[in-house]
Design an enzyme around this catalytic site. Structure first.
Site, PDB file in Angstrom:
ATOM      1  CE  LYS A  58      85.084 134.813  92.089  1.00 32.19           C
ATOM      2  NZ  LYS A  58      85.742 134.331  93.184  1.00 32.19           N
ATOM      3  CG  ASP A 118      78.418 136.343  87.060  1.00 26.93           C
ATOM      4  OD1 ASP A 118      79.563 136.810  87.064  1.00 26.93           O
ATOM      5  OD2 ASP A 118      77.752 135.884  87.891  1.00 26.93           O
ATOM      6  CG  PHE A 169      78.061 131.176  92.832  1.00 32.83           C
ATOM      7  CD1 PHE A 169      77.262 130.728  94.035  1.00 32.83           C
ATOM      8  CD2 PHE A 169      79.004 132.008  92.807  1.00 32.83           C
ATOM      9  CE1 PHE A 169      77.456 131.414  94.989  1.00 32.83           C
ATOM     10  CE2 PHE A 169      79.280 132.700  94.048  1.00 32.83           C
ATOM     11  CZ  PHE A 169      78.466 132.367  95.323  1.00 32.83           C
TER      12      PHE A 169
END
Ligand SMILES: Cc1ncc(COP(=O)(O)O)c(C=O)c1O
Length: 402
Positions: free
Chosen positions: A247, A218, A134
């Site tokens: 995040k 990522d 994702f």
């Protein structure tokens, strides 16, 4: 005012119904609109690294807001330059590294996608990404996200991306000198905390280097110390060409960044990318303070230690529903033997515990990095009770064990 939890009325429907209304947080705890307290083992999906309302976060935000919030990227500010230099040091880029700031994970990955295109030019139109990884919900990052069901309503995708299985053999078969970049999510969080095979990152580094492709990792969910290293690629002892973060870096303030290593630092040139808000003084001051506190309190080591403790707790509970744990540090996926993850999440919430289900057979645990014995002891009681209740309901409905 009486609050109604009615997402269908004013908010877009893409998130479905909200599960609760929270009005306050402190440390690892949240309070709902009725004053009920919850133990938060989701941390806003791996975001609030220091827990809620941490004094360092509050002080950095308030002080910077009272000093200078935003001036645009025509100008520099001290917090921006300090954060860039801190991120370079933590990622180990050396002097040759550079940082692009955006406001979210998706924006960091959009920048990385453009970096890949700048590297690829006309000769390297191919971009490789992993099935089930994702990378975000914008059109560019959705094109990088190997989940056909998510892409389908939004076709056609940005072209050029090809998906491969997460095996060295699949990478060997796919890679050639027309590949601009390989995108990797080192632990697939949204797919259910799924790790890559041992040795994959090293093989990926070797193969991308041999074929002149960028290796882009990522670290949006895995970064900021969550896995027990500052970044997950550091467990593998490799040097990527670029990583993306978001995040937990901001601890609750929206911020994302692309960090390039020397091999990819000269690709962007004036005019090729930008963002009005990205890297503003407010966000970078908060992220700088959050990372400084993670360093000061040695929360990267705490993530490793508490993660091991959490796994031991789950083993000790010994629920027949649980098949085992995946992940690293405080990014843990608890595998279930039946597709009851949503029921487990609901039963946990009824008992005052916030957790999450990335799929029907996985519970994701991503608490704040500074949790300690008190939070773990409370978690053990609540989670054991939760699993027992779901197990009993399942036995009732099936007349046996899962
Ligand atoms: C690995 C990974 N990449 C990218 C993203 C997208 O980040 P954001 O939701 O901040 O755009 C996420 C979010 O869950 C993620 O886990």
């Amino acid at each position: 005012m009486t609050w109604q939890i009615d997402a269908g009325r004013d908010l877009v429907k893409s998130f479905g119904d909200r599960m609760a209304m929270f009005v306050r947080g402190e440390g690892a705890y949240l309070w709902d609109a009725n004053g009920r307290r919850y133990l938060d083992f989701l941390a806003g999906i791996a975001v609030t690294s220091l827990g809620h309302a941490h004094p360092v976060f509050v002080e950095a935000l308030a002080t910077q807001a009272a000093t200078l919030a935003h001036v645009s990227n025509y100008f520099a500010t001290p917090p921006q330059l300090e954060l860039a230099s801190r991120l370079k040091r933590l990622a180990g880029t050396g002097d040759g590294g550079r940082v692009y700031f955006g406001n979210s994970g998706a924006e960091a990955n959009e920048a990385a996608f453009k970096l890949a295109r700048l590297h690829g030019g006309a000769d390297r139109p191919r971009v490789l990404a992993l099935t089930n990884a994702f990378h975000g919900r914008t059109m560019g990052t959705l094109a990088l996200t190997g989940k056909p069901a998510m892409q389908e309503p939004f076709l056609p995708m940005v072209p050029g991306v090809e998906f491969i299985d997460s095996t060295v053999e699949a990478l060997e078969a796919a890679i050639d000198d027309r590949v601009a970049a390989l995108f990797i999510e080192p632990i697939k969080g949204e797919a259910g905390v799924v790790e890559l095979p041992t040795g994959y990152l090293q093989a990926a580094r070797e193969l991308t280097e041999r074929h002149g492709a960028l290796l882009i990792v990522d670290e949006i969910q895995t970064g900021a110390g969550r896995t027990g290293e500052w970044f997950a690629f550091q467990h593998a002892g490799i040097t990527p060409d670029a990583i993306t973060v978001a995040k937990g870096i901001g601890g609750g303030f929206p911020i994302g960044a692309l960090i390039t290593f020397a091999s990819a630092s000269d690709l962007f040139y004036p005019g090729t990318h930008g963002s009005t808000f990205g890297g503003n003084a407010l966000g970078t001051a908060v992220a700088g303070a959050v990372l400084a506190e993670i360093e000061r309190a040695d929360l990267v080591a705490n993530a490793a230690d508490r993660g091991a403790q959490l796994r031991a707790i789950i083993d000790r509970i010994g629920s027949p529903l649980v098949s085992g744990c995946r992940g690293q540090g405080l990014l843990i996926g608890v595998g279930l033997r039946a597709p009851v993850a949503k029921a487990v999440v609901a039963a946990a919430q009824e008992r005052g515990l916030i957790i999450n289900a990335p799929n029907d057979e996985t519970i994701r645990l991503v608490p704040a990095l500074n949790i300690g014995d008190v939070e773990l002891d409370e978690f053990a009681l609540l989670f054991a009770d939760t699993l027992a209740a779901v197990q009993a309901a399942l036995a009732d409905s099936t007349g046996g064990t899962p």
